[in-house]
Design an enzyme around this catalytic site. Structure first.
Site, PDB file in Angstrom:
ATOM      1  N   GLU A 125       0.805  -1.240  -0.004  1.00 20.26           N
ATOM      2  CA  GLU A 125       0.012  -0.053  -0.157  1.00 20.26           C
ATOM      3  C   GLU A 125       0.902   1.410  -0.111  1.00 20.26           C
ATOM      4  O   GLU A 125       0.622   2.267   0.691  1.00 20.26           O
ATOM      5  CB  GLU A 125      -1.029   0.048   1.250  1.00 20.26           C
ATOM      6  CG  GLU A 125      -1.883  -1.506   1.379  1.00 20.26           C
ATOM      7  CD  GLU A 125      -2.996  -1.358   0.315  1.00 20.26           C
ATOM      8  OE1 GLU A 125      -3.102  -0.331  -0.595  1.00 20.26           O
ATOM      9  OE2 GLU A 125      -3.726  -2.316   0.205  1.00 20.26           O
ATOM     10  N   ALA A 126       1.861   1.146  -0.809  1.00 17.73           N
ATOM     11  CA  ALA A 126       2.868   2.336  -0.913  1.00 17.73           C
ATOM     12  C   ALA A 126       2.117   3.656  -1.171  1.00 17.73           C
ATOM     13  O   ALA A 126       2.922   4.799  -0.906  1.00 17.73           O
ATOM     14  CB  ALA A 126       4.174   1.942  -1.854  1.00 17.73           C
ATOM     15  N   GLN A 127       1.025   3.631  -1.938  1.00 14.44           N
ATOM     16  CA  GLN A 127       0.525   4.876  -2.283  1.00 14.44           C
ATOM     17  C   GLN A 127       0.097   5.674  -1.204  1.00 14.44           C
ATOM     18  O   GLN A 127      -0.328   6.836  -1.033  1.00 14.44           O
ATOM     19  CB  GLN A 127      -0.662   4.499  -3.248  1.00 14.44           C
ATOM     20  CG  GLN A 127      -2.033   4.345  -2.519  1.00 14.44           C
ATOM     21  CD  GLN A 127      -2.156   2.594  -2.208  1.00 14.44           C
ATOM     22  OE1 GLN A 127      -1.087   1.978  -2.597  1.00 14.44           O
ATOM     23  NE2 GLN A 127      -2.867   2.052  -1.460  1.00 14.44           N
ATOM     24  N   CYS A 136     -12.294  -2.744 -16.426  1.00 14.24           N
ATOM     25  CA  CYS A 136     -11.863  -2.411 -17.421  1.00 14.24           C
ATOM     26  C   CYS A 136     -11.889  -1.000 -17.972  1.00 14.24           C
ATOM     27  O   CYS A 136     -13.034  -0.333 -17.244  1.00 14.24           O
ATOM     28  CB  CYS A 136     -11.995  -3.247 -18.749  1.00 14.24           C
ATOM     29  SG  CYS A 136     -13.640  -3.035 -19.412  1.00 14.24           S
ATOM     30  N   CYS A 184     -17.189  -7.425 -17.159  1.00 18.98           N
ATOM     31  CA  CYS A 184     -17.168  -8.255 -18.410  1.00 18.98           C
ATOM     32  C   CYS A 184     -16.006  -9.385 -18.303  1.00 18.98           C
ATOM     33  O   CYS A 184     -16.130 -10.057 -19.391  1.00 18.98           O
ATOM     34  CB  CYS A 184     -16.824  -7.061 -19.438  1.00 18.98           C
ATOM     35  SG  CYS A 184     -15.370  -6.683 -19.577  1.00 18.98           S
ATOM     36  N   CYS A 198     -11.778  -7.871 -14.756  1.00 20.48           N
ATOM     37  CA  CYS A 198     -12.885  -6.881 -14.603  1.00 20.48           C
ATOM     38  C   CYS A 198     -14.349  -7.376 -14.283  1.00 20.48           C
ATOM     39  O   CYS A 198     -14.731  -8.542 -14.585  1.00 20.48           O
ATOM     40  CB  CYS A 198     -13.343  -6.197 -16.084  1.00 20.48           C
ATOM     41  SG  CYS A 198     -14.774  -5.323 -16.211  1.00 20.48           S
TER      42      CYS A 198
HETATM   43 MG    MG Z   1      -3.069  -5.234  -1.733  1.00 23.46          MG
HETATM   44 ZN    ZN Z   2     -15.053  -4.742 -18.349  1.00 29.27          ZN
END
Ligand code: MG
Ligand code: ZN
Ligand code: ADP
Length: 204
Positions: A90-92, A184, A149, A146
């Site tokens: 979780e570096a962000q 996506c 889809c 995703c």
């Molecule tokens: Mg993670």
């Molecule tokens: Zn998708």
């Protein structure tokens, strides 16, 4: 394509991608291998992220490895003293100082593996991740599946009560059900007050 880590000294690896793309799993896999190789290994994570377990990094599929919570980037530098390989999950969420800390650890000869979200649910660059990505010796951008889809997901969709979350956080009601999905680019739905993606200002 040639992907070889330096033979001597430290280096920085970054693993990025949306939620559910397997960043934590990959971080655990790399550091477990380093441990098998007899290296002194540490995983740190910001204290903010207390999902599942405060003393472990746990992936969505249940893989886990012990981890130490850091209150700040400066804390990471202190905790990482004496380790050969340092994972940062979780570096962000760390402050910008994490960039200088990663560089110092690398200069000390450590292998640093930073995992984190490259963009937030708005599609904006997340924290110090852009800088870490530019400075890294090795970079991997993972894709999730995703939720809509089944295609290759590069985005994190935030939903509040099942609808795309507004981009200005203040409008989210207390008690609303907050959830996240991997999407996506076609299935990703921006919040209703969407600003253009990534406003970059280039100075002359
Ligand atoms: Mg993670
Ligand atoms: Zn998708
Ligand atoms: P991250 O750290 O990137 O959020 P994790 O490592 O915690 O990801 O979890 C990855 C695991 O989550 C996958 O191996 C898979 O078992 C599970 N998973 C659940 N939903 C998805 C999805 N939509 N796409 C890919 N993996 C998913």
């Amino acid at each position: 394509m040639i992907r070889t880590p330096p033979e001597r000294g430290g280096w920085l690896e970054v693993v990025c991608g949306p939620m559910f793309s397997g960043k934590s799993e990959e971080l655990i896999r790399r550091l477990r291998r380093a441990e098998i190789a007899g290296q002194r290994v540490l995983i740190v994570k910001p204290r903010i992220d207390d999902r599942y377990d405060v003393s472990h990094v746990v992936s969505h599929a249940g893989a886990r490895m012990r981890a130490v919570c850091a209150n700040s980037a400066a804390d990471v530098l202190r905790l990482a003293e004496g380790y050969d390989a340092v994972g940062i999950d979780e570096a962000q969420f760390f402050d910008a100082e994490i960039v200088g800390v990663a560089r110092r650890l690398v200069r000390r000869g450590a292998r640093v593996v930073a995992a984190g979200l490259d963009t937030d649910f708005r599609g904006e660059l997340f924290g110090a991740m852009p800088m870490l990505l530019c400075l890294a010796e090795l970079v991997d951008k993972l894709q999730a599946v995703c939720h809509r889809c089944g295609g290759a997901a590069t985005r994190t969709q935030r939903l509040v009560d099942g609808r795309p979350a507004p981009f200005s956080g203040e409008t989210v009601q207390v008690g609303a059900r907050d959830s996240y999905e991997a999407r996506c680019t076609s299935c990703y739905e921006p919040g209703f007050d969407a600003e253009p993606l990534v406003a970059l200002t280039l100075s002359a």
